[in-house]
Design an enzyme around this catalytic site. Structure first.
Site, PDB file in Angstrom:
ATOM      1  N   ASP A  52     -35.149 -13.523   2.698  1.00  0.00           N
ATOM      2  CA  ASP A  52     -34.089 -14.192   2.117  1.00  0.00           C
ATOM      3  C   ASP A  52     -33.510 -15.044   3.095  1.00  0.00           C
ATOM      4  O   ASP A  52     -32.474 -16.048   3.139  1.00  0.00           O
ATOM      5  CB  ASP A  52     -32.800 -13.161   2.336  1.00  0.00           C
ATOM      6  CG  ASP A  52     -32.341 -12.383   3.381  1.00  0.00           C
ATOM      7  OD1 ASP A  52     -33.109 -12.638   4.254  1.00  0.00           O
ATOM      8  OD2 ASP A  52     -31.257 -11.479   3.315  1.00  0.00           O
ATOM      9  N   LYS A 120     -38.142  -5.334   1.245  1.00  0.00           N
ATOM     10  CA  LYS A 120     -37.801  -5.229   2.751  1.00  0.00           C
ATOM     11  C   LYS A 120     -36.183  -4.750   2.787  1.00  0.00           C
ATOM     12  O   LYS A 120     -35.487  -5.623   1.916  1.00  0.00           O
ATOM     13  CB  LYS A 120     -37.959  -6.293   3.579  1.00  0.00           C
ATOM     14  CG  LYS A 120     -37.455  -6.106   5.079  1.00  0.00           C
ATOM     15  CD  LYS A 120     -38.169  -7.317   6.057  1.00  0.00           C
ATOM     16  CE  LYS A 120     -37.406  -8.614   5.878  1.00  0.00           C
ATOM     17  NZ  LYS A 120     -35.988  -8.574   6.304  1.00  0.00           N
ATOM     18  N   GLU A 189     -36.406  -7.558  15.128  1.00  0.00           N
ATOM     19  CA  GLU A 189     -35.953  -8.916  15.384  1.00  0.00           C
ATOM     20  C   GLU A 189     -35.269  -9.142  16.525  1.00  0.00           C
ATOM     21  O   GLU A 189     -34.201  -8.376  16.700  1.00  0.00           O
ATOM     22  CB  GLU A 189     -35.163  -9.456  13.995  1.00  0.00           C
ATOM     23  CG  GLU A 189     -34.800 -10.805  14.204  1.00  0.00           C
ATOM     24  CD  GLU A 189     -34.367 -11.608  12.825  1.00  0.00           C
ATOM     25  OE1 GLU A 189     -34.692 -10.955  11.781  1.00  0.00           O
ATOM     26  OE2 GLU A 189     -34.105 -12.728  13.049  1.00  0.00           O
TER      27      GLU A 189
END
Ligand code: KIV
Length: 306
Positions: A52, A120, A189
């Site tokens: 995204d 995801k 992340e």
């Protein structure tokens, strides 16, 4: 991975599990369009994420929060058409998996309408129930812990996650919850490298790091960072090309050539028989010359002659 013949089947999550079991590090990149996906696929990248992040790096939004299902489906379809071999993971946009029902309906669209092989979702403990529901419904799921950009309005700003004792413990719980819920892999992340390595050592599924050091089972980069296409380069990213510089130089050269009249040249143009054109314009050997004018004949008149 070595290059593979065109007829090789598309990779599945089972193949990714095999790479992990064999101790191979997994290279993943984001992709948003047909030609880029085709090139990354040709290079043998085994997993492509239609992130995204498309909202920020391709569509010019401030954050990923504005990205819609329709936009994600549009880009996922293009990537699926471009890449024949890579496993395609579609990122579920903000609020598209807020409830288990939403999650199943929207994940189903990614697999059935767009042709992705997995989705995801962001979040650890808070998203575990949704992951479980999706996996039970037959949807392979990649988790995403650490910095979860869709939560930017709650987080306030992008920063490294898990630096304090409590935050590190919570992050470990998040990763374990994602694994226990049945995810086949998890993105980690913006996490300190020691913590990411410790999480990786405790999981039975691959961790795919971004800004999380070299101790993860694989790495993912945003393709525009990787190609040097954007104006902003995050600290954790490494450009492997300078496409921004290349495009800028190309556009500057093109503008100069158009302005100088040197583009298009003979190589980019086609010609016709001059005699045919003369005939069409009324300048053929059998045409009368118009009274007092040697430049036009009796053929197709020009606007100014009407
Ligand atoms: O959207 C995206 O590109 C991502 C990666 C940063 C993992 O989620």
């Amino acid at each position: 991975m070595s290059s593979t013949p065109d007829t090789a089947p598309r990779l599945s999550v089972v193949d990714i599990a095999r790479l992990y079991a064999d101790g191979e590090r997994i290279a993943m990149l984001t992709a948003y369009d047909y030609p880029t996906a085709a090139i990354l696929d040709e290079a043998g990248i085994p997993m492509l994420l239609v992130g995204d992040s498309v909202g920020q790096v391709m569509l010019g939004y401030e954050s990923t929060v504005r990205v819609t299902m329709d936009e994600m489906l549009h880009h996922t379809k293009a990537v699926v058409r471009g890449a024949r071999r890579a496993l395609i993971v579609a990122d579920m946009p903000f609020l598209s998996y807020a409830t288990a029902d939403d999650a199943v309906r929207n994940a189903g669209r990614f697999l059935r309408e767009a042709g992705a092989q997995a989705v995801k979702v962001e979040g650890g403990v808070r998203t575990a129930r949704v992951i479980e529901t999706l996996v039970r419904a037959g949807v392979p799921v990649m988790g995403h812990v650490g910095l979860t950009p869709q939560a930017i309005n709650a987080l306030g700003k992008i920063r490294v996650q898990g630096r304090t004792r409590e935050a590190a413990r919570a992050l470990l719980h998040d990763a374990l919850a994602v694994q226990e819920a049945g995810a086949f892999a998890v993105v980690v992340e913006l996490v300190p490298e020691q913590l990411a390595a410790a999480i990786t050592a405790r999981l039975r599924i691959p961790t795919i790091g971004i800004g999380a050091g070299a101790g993860c089972s694989g790495q993912v980069q945003v393709v525009t960072d990787f190609l040097g296409l954007g104006t902003f380069m995050p600290r954790h990213a490494k450009p492997y090309a300078d496409l921004r510089g290349a495009i800028l130089a190309a556009a500057t050269a093109y503008k100069a050539e158009v302005e100088a009249g040197t583009f298009p040249g003979a190589a980019q143009s086609s010609r016709m028989d001059d005699a045919v054109l003369d005939e069409v314009l009324g300048n053929g050997p059998d045409d009368r010359t118009a009274a007092g004018r040697s430049d036009i004949g009796a053929g197709i008149p020009l606007d100014r002659d009407l």
